[in-house]
Design an enzyme around this catalytic site. Structure first.
Site, mmCIF file in Angstrom:
data_model
loop_
_atom_site.group_PDB
_atom_site.id
_atom_site.type_symbol
_atom_site.label_atom_id
_atom_site.label_comp_id
_atom_site.label_asym_id
_atom_site.label_seq_id
_atom_site.Cartn_x
_atom_site.Cartn_y
_atom_site.Cartn_z
ATOM 1 N N GLU A 183 10.979 -4.548 5.444
ATOM 2 C CA GLU A 183 9.993 -3.964 6.344
ATOM 3 C C GLU A 183 10.400 -4.046 7.818
ATOM 4 O O GLU A 183 9.659 -3.587 8.686
ATOM 5 C CB GLU A 183 8.636 -4.650 6.136
ATOM 6 C CG GLU A 183 8.081 -4.536 4.726
ATOM 7 C CD GLU A 183 7.628 -3.117 4.376
ATOM 8 O OE1 GLU A 183 7.827 -2.213 5.208
ATOM 9 O OE2 GLU A 183 7.068 -2.923 3.298
ATOM 10 N N TYR A 205 0.804 -1.224 0.000
ATOM 11 C CA TYR A 205 0.000 0.000 0.000
ATOM 12 C C TYR A 205 0.838 1.275 0.000
ATOM 13 O O TYR A 205 0.286 2.376 -0.081
ATOM 14 C CB TYR A 205 -0.898 0.015 1.250
ATOM 15 C CG TYR A 205 -0.112 -0.129 2.538
ATOM 16 C CD1 TYR A 205 0.463 0.976 3.149
ATOM 17 C CD2 TYR A 205 0.071 -1.379 3.128
ATOM 18 C CE1 TYR A 205 1.215 0.844 4.314
ATOM 19 C CE2 TYR A 205 0.813 -1.522 4.286
ATOM 20 C CZ TYR A 205 1.378 -0.417 4.878
ATOM 21 O OH TYR A 205 2.126 -0.540 6.026
ATOM 22 N N GLY A 206 2.167 1.149 0.102
ATOM 23 C CA GLY A 206 3.005 2.330 0.264
ATOM 24 C C GLY A 206 4.141 2.389 -0.733
ATOM 25 O O GLY A 206 3.941 2.374 -1.947
ATOM 26 N N THR A 207 5.364 2.439 -0.220
ATOM 27 C CA THR A 207 6.528 2.671 -1.070
ATOM 28 C C THR A 207 6.899 1.474 -1.937
ATOM 29 O O THR A 207 7.752 1.603 -2.827
ATOM 30 C CB THR A 207 7.750 3.065 -0.219
ATOM 31 O OG1 THR A 207 8.055 2.003 0.696
ATOM 32 C CG2 THR A 207 7.474 4.351 0.559
ATOM 33 N N LEU A 208 6.262 0.326 -1.723
ATOM 34 C CA LEU A 208 6.512 -0.835 -2.570
ATOM 35 C C LEU A 208 5.681 -0.808 -3.852
ATOM 36 O O LEU A 208 5.917 -1.603 -4.766
ATOM 37 C CB LEU A 208 6.232 -2.134 -1.798
ATOM 38 C CG LEU A 208 7.285 -2.534 -0.761
ATOM 39 C CD1 LEU A 208 6.727 -3.596 0.177
ATOM 40 C CD2 LEU A 208 8.552 -3.035 -1.433
#
Length: 224
Positions: A132, A57-60
């Site tokens: 992570e 949901y983010g920087t990936l």
């Protein structure tokens, strides 16, 4: 999780190694994508089954700072892009220090969060866990249910998909919860994003997060 992997080895070939991808071929696999009411079998070739459905949901996500890792494991046969989806349950998605996104395991207190879904094998999962910081108190991987899957890979997408996502470590989520809730991590949130290489080196990332929480005030966890 509603992930079922059925593997059949390719004749005269062994599963590939991350260190020698050119000398070996992936095994043939099928991944079931669905929820309690059944799923869709999706054939694919991943190197090191069994597989997990990972919701990022983010920087990936594509176009963001850590997508290089997803791109790398996809190219090496350790992951496969499924599509985009959103969480069935509402969760708080917030930005902490350096505009780093955190999904908080506080069901029904946020928004339905949008993100991308990947099938990842064990080799990819280990690399994601390392990125992570699951052993450092940064994030924990938890199951969740997705809905609204949009995929060119699946003709008839199920109404629910069981997957896993990286939530903020439980020791952090109360202090992070006062930050504004967003339904998607977009380019707008990254305007002030600080890359890892540019962050102050006098503290660990966990220390930076706790310092940021402390700077919000002793009652920062109370929703405004």
């Amino acid at each position: 999780m509603a992930v079922r992997v059925m593997s059949s080895a390719v004749p005269d070939m062994t599963a590939p190694s991350m260190s020698t991808p050119s000398s070996r071929m992936p095994s043939s696999s099928s991944v079931e994508i669905g929820g309690r009411t059944g799923g869709v079998m999706m054939p694919m070739r991943l190197a090191n089954p069994p597989c997990t459905l990972a919701f990022v949901y983010g920087t990936l996500k594509q176009g963001f700072s850590n997508h290089w890792l997803i791109k790398e494991v996809v190219e090496e046969g350790h992951a496969h892009f499924i599509g985009v989806a959103r969480t069935k349950t509402r969760y708080p998605l917030v930005c902490g220090p350096f505009q780093v996104p955190f999904l908080l395991h506080m069901p029904n207190s946020g928004l339905q969060v949008k993100g991308e879904l990947y099938a990842v094998d064990q080799s990819a999962l280990e690399l994601l866990d390392e990125l992570e910081g699951t052993t450092k108190g940064h994030y924990v991987r938890r199951p969740l249910v997705l809905t609204g899957l949009q995929s060119l890979q699946v003709d008839h997408a199920p109404t629910e998909v069981f997957a896993e996502a990286y939530f903020a470590d439980p020791t952090l989520q109360r202090g992070l919860s006062s930050a504004p809730h967003i339904k998607a991590y977009t380019k707008r949130e990254t305007e002030n994003y600080v890359y890892r290489k540019d962050r102050p080196k006098n503290r660990t990332f966990l220390e930076h997060v706790n310092n940021w929480i402390d700077s919000q005030g002793p009652l920062s966890y109370i929703q405004k």
